[in-house]
Write an enzyme that holds these catalytic residues in place. Structure first.
Site, short mmCIF file in Angstrom:
data_model
loop_
_atom_site.label_atom_id
_atom_site.label_comp_id
_atom_site.label_asym_id
_atom_site.label_seq_id
_atom_site.Cartn_x
_atom_site.Cartn_y
_atom_site.Cartn_z
N CYS A 5 8.78 0.42 5.27
CA CYS A 5 10.12 0.85 5.60
C CYS A 5 10.62 1.97 4.70
O CYS A 5 10.05 2.22 3.65
CB CYS A 5 11.11 -0.31 5.46
SG CYS A 5 10.75 -1.70 6.52
N GLY A 32 8.78 4.40 8.75
CA GLY A 32 8.96 3.33 9.72
C GLY A 32 9.51 3.87 11.01
O GLY A 32 10.47 4.65 10.99
N ASN A 106 12.60 -2.47 1.65
CA ASN A 106 11.25 -1.92 1.79
C ASN A 106 10.33 -2.77 0.92
O ASN A 106 10.51 -2.80 -0.29
CB ASN A 106 11.25 -0.45 1.33
CG ASN A 106 9.85 0.16 1.27
OD1 ASN A 106 9.64 1.11 0.54
ND2 ASN A 106 8.91 -0.36 2.03
N GLY A 107 9.35 -3.43 1.56
CA GLY A 107 8.39 -4.22 0.78
C GLY A 107 8.07 -5.53 1.45
O GLY A 107 8.38 -5.73 2.63
N CYS A 239 2.56 1.20 -5.95
CA CYS A 239 1.48 1.29 -4.96
C CYS A 239 0.88 2.70 -4.98
O CYS A 239 1.56 3.68 -4.69
CB CYS A 239 2.04 1.00 -3.57
SG CYS A 239 0.85 1.31 -2.25
N TYR A 245 -1.05 8.63 0.73
CA TYR A 245 -0.79 8.66 2.16
C TYR A 245 0.67 8.42 2.57
O TYR A 245 1.20 9.14 3.41
CB TYR A 245 -1.70 7.60 2.80
CG TYR A 245 -1.47 7.30 4.24
CD1 TYR A 245 -1.84 8.21 5.23
CD2 TYR A 245 -0.90 6.09 4.64
CE1 TYR A 245 -1.63 7.92 6.57
CE2 TYR A 245 -0.70 5.79 5.98
CZ TYR A 245 -1.06 6.71 6.94
OH TYR A 245 -0.87 6.43 8.25
N SER A 286 -1.92 14.05 6.78
CA SER A 286 -1.94 13.40 5.48
C SER A 286 -3.03 13.94 4.57
O SER A 286 -2.92 13.86 3.35
CB SER A 286 -2.07 11.89 5.65
OG SER A 286 -3.22 11.61 6.41
N ASP A 348 -10.37 12.98 4.68
CA ASP A 348 -9.32 12.12 5.25
C ASP A 348 -8.73 11.27 4.13
O ASP A 348 -9.29 11.17 3.04
CB ASP A 348 -9.89 11.24 6.37
CG ASP A 348 -8.81 10.82 7.36
OD1 ASP A 348 -7.62 11.09 7.10
OD2 ASP A 348 -9.15 10.20 8.38
N CYS A 439 -5.98 -3.31 -3.61
CA CYS A 439 -6.80 -3.24 -2.41
C CYS A 439 -8.17 -2.64 -2.69
O CYS A 439 -9.09 -2.80 -1.90
CB CYS A 439 -6.08 -2.52 -1.27
SG CYS A 439 -5.35 -0.97 -1.75
S1 SF4 Z 1 -2.69 -3.60 -2.55
FE1 SF4 Z 1 -3.08 -1.41 -2.14
S2 SF4 Z 1 -1.71 -0.86 -0.43
FE2 SF4 Z 1 -0.97 -2.81 -1.31
S3 SF4 Z 1 0.58 -2.27 -2.83
FE3 SF4 Z 1 -1.37 -2.44 -3.92
S4 SF4 Z 1 -2.21 -0.34 -3.87
FE4 SF4 Z 1 -0.60 -0.44 -2.33
#
Ligand code: SF4
Length: 473
Positions: A5, A32, A106-107, A239, A245, A286, A348, A439
Site C-alpha cells: 500500500c 497499490g 502499509n504493511g 525492506c 523494485y 523497474s 530484470d 526472503c
Molecule cells: S522478506 Fe524480503 S520482501 Fe519481505 S520485507 Fe523482508 S526484504 Fe522485503
C-alpha cells in the site's frame, strides 16, 4: 510481486487538503491499485470516501468537494491480508464520536490473528478482514488517556510491518513501526505538514522533503504544531525491495535516491556476471536504470528491445480468453528490428515464481534474439515474506525449489546471473544491518507466527516445484 500500500497524510490550513491528497495518491499509485480512499476532518467529525479502483477512477470533483477540512489522510491499497473488496478499502474509520479514528496502513502484522482473537474476546467487533482494523481497535483498547500513549501501547503489542497515517477529529499522526520495514517520510507545505510513504509524493504536490520518519517514531501534528516521540528499537529492518523494485526511482529513502542505486545494481551485475553480447536492455520500467548501469560498466551498447504498455492493468475491463492467452504480450511488445540475430543481456529486477521470465525470454527469442542472458538485481528469493509482500509460500518460489542452472533452463535463457547479497548492499551504499533481507537469507527480523510460517517454510512433500503454489495443488 506486489507491495501492499501507499499512505499519505496532510495538515495544511489554507489548502484544499482533499485535492492535495488526491494528487499525492496519484504519485503513489504504483504501491497499490485495487482501491483508493481519502478521509478528512473538519475539526468535529471524520468524513471518508473510498472505492475500488485507481485513484483517477475513484475520485471526481464532486467526491473531492465533499471532503472538507484542514487535515486529510489517504490510501492506495494492494491487498495482502484481507480480500479485495470495498469493505476492506481504506482509510478505515473505527470507533465513535471523539474516539473515532481514520487509519491508513502499509504493511502486514505478523501477530494479527492472535490480537484479533484477544480483542474479540474483549468484545471488539470487526467490520473487515484486514489487520489494519486490528491495529485501530488495539489503539482504541488502550487504557491510556491521550492519543500518543494509546499509539505507543499498540506499538508495543504489534509485531511486523506498519507505516501508518492516522486521523482523529483534530490531529494527524504518522507512525512507523519499530522495525521500520516500510518507509515513511515527513515534509512541509505552505505552513503545514505532510507525511508520505515516499518522497516522490511530496515532489508532485510542491511539498518540501524534511526527513525520514524513523523506525519507532510517532509524529503528532495538530493546529499547534508538530511533536515527535521515539520508542526504543533494537533492530531495524527496512525492506530492501524498496530499493530494488517497490519504490519509485525518483524517491529518496535513507538519503539515497533510488535511481542511481538501481544503476549501481546493474553495474554490480556487469562486474559479477560478464558475458559477450551485442546489446543490453533493462525490462521496463523497474529495471531500466539497472540496464543502463550494466551497459555503462560492461561497455555493451544499451537498447530498448521491449516496449511496455504502461497502461496495462489500469483498467477494470476483464480481457476475454483470447486476449488473456496473449499473456505477457499484452504488457510488452518486442522490437524485432533491434533484436534480430543479436546476443542480448536482459536485466530484470527479480524472479519470484518464475512464471513471467520464461515468457519474456520466449518473446525475445521469437523476435529474433540469438542469445538471451538474464541478469537479476535481486539475489535468489528462497523464503517467503511475512511483512506485506505478496510472494506467498516457499513452494511457489522457484529459487527455493531449483538450483540456479535449473532455473536458467526453466526460464529458457542461455545464461542466468543473480546479483549477490554483497553486491546488492554495495549498490544501495547503506549499512547492511538496517535492512530486512529475509526472503534471500531466511533470517527474519522477528519470529514469524507459528502456523503462519508452517506451510510456507516446510519443504513441499513431493519435492516437486509447483509454479501454482500450495492452494492450487
Ligand atoms: S522478506 Fe524480503 S520482501 Fe519481505 S520485507 Fe523482508 S526484504 Fe522485503
Amino acid at each position: 510481486m506486489h507491495e501492499s500500500c501507499g499512505v499519505f497524510g496532510v495538515y495544511a490550513p489554507n489548502e484544499d487538503v482533499a485535492r492535495l491528497t488526491f494528487f499525492a495518491l496519484f504519485a503513489l499509485q504504483h504501491r497499490g491499485q485495487e482501491s483508493a480512499g481519502i478521509a478528512t476532518t473538519d475539526g468535529k467529525r471524520l468524513q471518508v470516501y473510498a472505492q475500488m479502483g485507481l485513484v483517477s477512477q475513484v475520485f471526481d470533483e464532486d467526491s473531492l468537494s465533499r471532503l472538507t477540512g484542514d487535515f486529510a489522510i489517504g490510501h492506495n491499497r494492494y491487498s495482502t491480508r484481507g480480500s479485495s473488496r470495498i469493505t476492506n478499502a481504506q482509510p478505515l474509520v473505527v470507533g465513535k464520536g471523539p474516539n473515532a479514528i481514520a487509519i491508513a496502513h502499509n504493511g502486514n502484522i505478523v501477530n494479527a490473528e492472535h490480537l484479533y482473537q484477544e480483542l474479540s474476546d474483549q468484545g471488539y467487533t470487526f467490520q473487515t478482514s484486514t489487520d489494519t482494523e486490528v491495529i485501530a481497535n488495539l489503539i482504541l483498547s488502550s487504557p491510556a488517556k491521550d492519543w500518543v500513549d494509546k499509539i505507543r501501547y499498540a506499538m508495543h503489542r504489534l509485531q511486523g510491518a506498519y507505516s501508518l497515517t492516522l486521523l482523529t477529529n483534530n490531529s494527524l499522526y504518522g507512525v512507523r513501526g519499530l522495525l521500520g520495514v516500510r518507509p515513511l517520510c515527513l515534509g512541509s507545505i505552505n505552513g503545514g505538514w505532510v507525511i508520505a510513504s515516499e518522497s516522490c509524493a511530496l515532489d508532485h504536490i510542491g511539498a518540501q522533503f524534511i526527513r525520514e520518519i524513523e523506525p519507532g517514531e510517532i509524529v503528532s501534528i495538530t493546529k499547534n504544531g508538530l511533536d515527535s516521540y521515539r520508542e526504543e528499537t533494537d533492530r531495524k529492518a527496512l525492506c530492501i525491495f524498496e530499493y530494488i523494485y517497490f519504490a519509485r526511482p525518483d524517491s529518496v529513502i535513507n538519503g539515497r535516491l533510488l535511481y542511481p542505486a538501481r544503476q549501481a545494481m546493474g553495474e554490480g551485475l556487469a562486474e559479477e556476471h560478464q558475458v559477450a553480447a551485442d546489446l543490453v536492455m533493462g525490462v521496463p520500467d523497474s529495471a531500466t536504470a539497472a540496464g543502463i548501469g550494466y551497459s555503462r560498466r560492461s561497455g555493451i551498447p544499451l537498447c530498448e528491445g521491449l516496449l511496455k504498455n504502461r497502461y496495462v492493468g489500469r483498467t477494470f475491463i476483464e480481457p476475454d480468453q483470447r486476449i488473456r492467452d496473449l499473456g505477457v504480450k499484452l504488457k510488452f511488445n518486442p522490437l524485432p528490428q533491434m533484436l534480430d540475430g543479436k546476443r542480448v543481456v536482459v536485466v530484470d529486477d527479480s524472479i519470484v515464481r518464475g512464471t513471467t521470465t520464461p515468457k519474456v525470454v520466449g518473446l525475445l527469442r521469437r523476435a529474433g534474439a540469438k542469445e538471451v542472458h538474464m541478469r537479476i538485481c535481486a539475489p535468489p528469493i528462497r523464503y517467503p515474506c511475512f511483512f506485506g509482500v505478496d510472494m506467498a509460500t516457499r513452494w511457489e518460489l522457484i529459487a527455493a525449489q531449483k538450483t540456479i542452472p535449473e532455473v536458467r533452463d526453466f526460464i529458457g535463457a542461455d545464461s542466468l546471473g543473480y546479483l549477490s547479497i554483497e553486491g546488492l548492499v554495495k549498490a544501495v551504499a547503506l549499512p547492511k544491518d538496517i535492512f530486512c533481507m529475509a526472503c534471500f537469507t531466511g533470517d527474519y527480523p522477528i519470529p514469524v507466527q507459528i502456523g503462519m510460517d508452517k506451510l510456507a517454510l516446510e519443504p513441499m512433500p513431493s519435492g516437486e516445484y509447483s509454479p501454482f503454489g500450495i492452494n492450487q495443488r
